[in-house]
Design an enzyme around this catalytic site. Structure first.
Site, PDB file in Angstrom:
ATOM      1  N   ASN A   9       0.875  -1.171   0.000  1.00 11.59           N
ATOM      2  CA  ASN A   9       0.000   0.000   0.000  1.00 11.59           C
ATOM      3  C   ASN A   9       0.914   1.222   0.000  1.00 11.59           C
ATOM      4  O   ASN A   9       1.489   1.564   1.029  1.00 11.59           O
ATOM      5  CB  ASN A   9      -0.891  -0.014   1.253  1.00 11.59           C
ATOM      6  CG  ASN A   9      -1.713   1.259   1.371  1.00 11.59           C
ATOM      7  OD1 ASN A   9      -1.794   2.047   0.427  1.00 11.59           O
ATOM      8  ND2 ASN A   9      -2.337   1.461   2.530  1.00 11.59           N
ATOM      9  N   GLU A 166      -5.876  -5.160  10.372  1.00 12.90           N
ATOM     10  CA  GLU A 166      -4.875  -4.123  10.599  1.00 12.90           C
ATOM     11  C   GLU A 166      -5.178  -3.409  11.910  1.00 12.90           C
ATOM     12  O   GLU A 166      -6.020  -2.479  11.927  1.00 12.90           O
ATOM     13  CB  GLU A 166      -4.905  -3.099   9.458  1.00 12.90           C
ATOM     14  CG  GLU A 166      -4.570  -3.686   8.101  1.00 12.90           C
ATOM     15  CD  GLU A 166      -3.907  -2.648   7.203  1.00 12.90           C
ATOM     16  OE1 GLU A 166      -2.790  -2.924   6.751  1.00 12.90           O
ATOM     17  OE2 GLU A 166      -4.482  -1.573   6.976  1.00 12.90           O
TER      18      GLU A 166
HETATM   19  C1  PEP Z   1      -0.938  -0.029   5.803  1.00 11.26           C
HETATM   20  O1  PEP Z   1      -0.767   1.012   5.192  1.00 11.26           O
HETATM   21  O2  PEP Z   1      -1.964  -0.663   5.613  1.00 11.26           O
HETATM   22  C2  PEP Z   1       0.087  -0.472   6.749  1.00 11.26           C
HETATM   23  C3  PEP Z   1      -0.066  -1.611   7.346  1.00 11.26           C
HETATM   24  O3  PEP Z   1       1.158   0.379   6.931  1.00 11.26           O
HETATM   25  P1  PEP Z   1       2.549   0.003   7.673  1.00 11.26           P
HETATM   26  O4  PEP Z   1       3.031  -1.284   7.096  1.00 11.26           O
HETATM   27  O5  PEP Z   1       3.439   1.153   7.370  1.00 11.26           O
HETATM   28  O6  PEP Z   1       2.231  -0.122   9.134  1.00 11.26           O
END
Ligand code: PEP
Length: 248
Positions: A9, A166
């Protein structure tokens, strides 16, 4: 066994020259990977990334879509437009959309359906904030977010989605859920899916996202219900992203 998926992402990062170098670096490091690989890029770079990724092992995705099909919705981008630019995946309900743009569970569910109807694979994000975790509400929050989506899907729809757990407190913070913490939520998500349809539940990939890096990816990805990663920061460096792909 479910095939793993590692999806980057890029968020609101990148520029033409940087994207070209990043994609070149990723492509040159992928030799028949044993997992699926994708990058979800900002809208203006879809055309660039479409031509750079065509014929490679890298699938293309977007970071959001409109719940509407077309018409007077200034600033919105439709699923059909994303398909035209070669998108296979689209992130739906990322916590940054829920927080900064007030996206409700209901809107996330409608976007999920719109994506499926248009032949895109929605990566539906769910996860609790730190306050919610500390209040012991993780299960309830994730269940509420899931149920809004599940209410609109039958078993045939269910197998067309990817879920990303997440925890909001782990996104971009360098704090990662331990493999055990993540597995506990992933197992609960799988159980919730199984209550709708057992066979479909076994097929739905559940990704973990939240500061997944080369040094923690292997342990997280070894858990029974962790089927890949949604990667923010580490997807912006080819070497880090490739190391996670290798771990998967
Ligand atoms: C995300 O953008 O969904 C994400 C998990 O970011 P990071 O890996 O930077 O924590």
């Amino acid at each position: 066994m479910r095939r793993k998926l590692v999806a980057g992402n890029w968020k609101m990062n990148g520029n033409l020259a940087g994207n070209a170098a990043l994609l070149e670096g990723i492509k040159s490091g992928l030799d028949n990977p044993r997992c699926d690989v994708a990058v979800c890029v900002p809208y203006p770079y879809l055309a660039q990334c479409q031509s750079a990724s065509t014929g490679s092992f890298v699938a293309l995705g977007a970071q959001d879509l409109s719940a509407q099909e077309s018409g007077a919705y200034t600033g919105e981008v439709s699923a059909t437009m994303l398909r035209e630019f070669g998108c296979h995946y689209v992130i739906v309900g990322h916590s940054e959309r829920r927080t900064y743009h007030g996206e409700s569970d209901e809107l996330v569910a409608r976007k999920t359906v719109r994506a499926i109807e248009s032949g895109l694979v929605p990566i539906v994000c769910v996860g609790e904030t730190l306050a919610e975790r500390e209040a012991g509400q993780t299960d309830a929050v994730v269940r509420r977010q899931m149920d809004a989506v599940l209410a609109k899907l039958d078993a045939a729809g269910l197998v067309k989605i990817v879920i990303a757990y997440e925890p909001v407190w782990a996104i971009g913070t360098g704090k990662t859920a331990t493999p055990e913490m993540a597995q506990e939520v992933h197992a609960a998500i799988r159980a919730r899916l199984a209550a709708v349809d057992r066979d479909a539940a076994a097929k739905v990939p559940i990704l973990y996202g939240g500061s997944m890096k080369p040094d923690n990816a292997k342990e997280l990805l070894a858990m029974a219900d962790i089927d890949g990663g949604l990667i923010g920061g580490a997807s912006l460096k080819a070497a880090d992203f490739l190391a996670i792909v290798k771990a998967a």
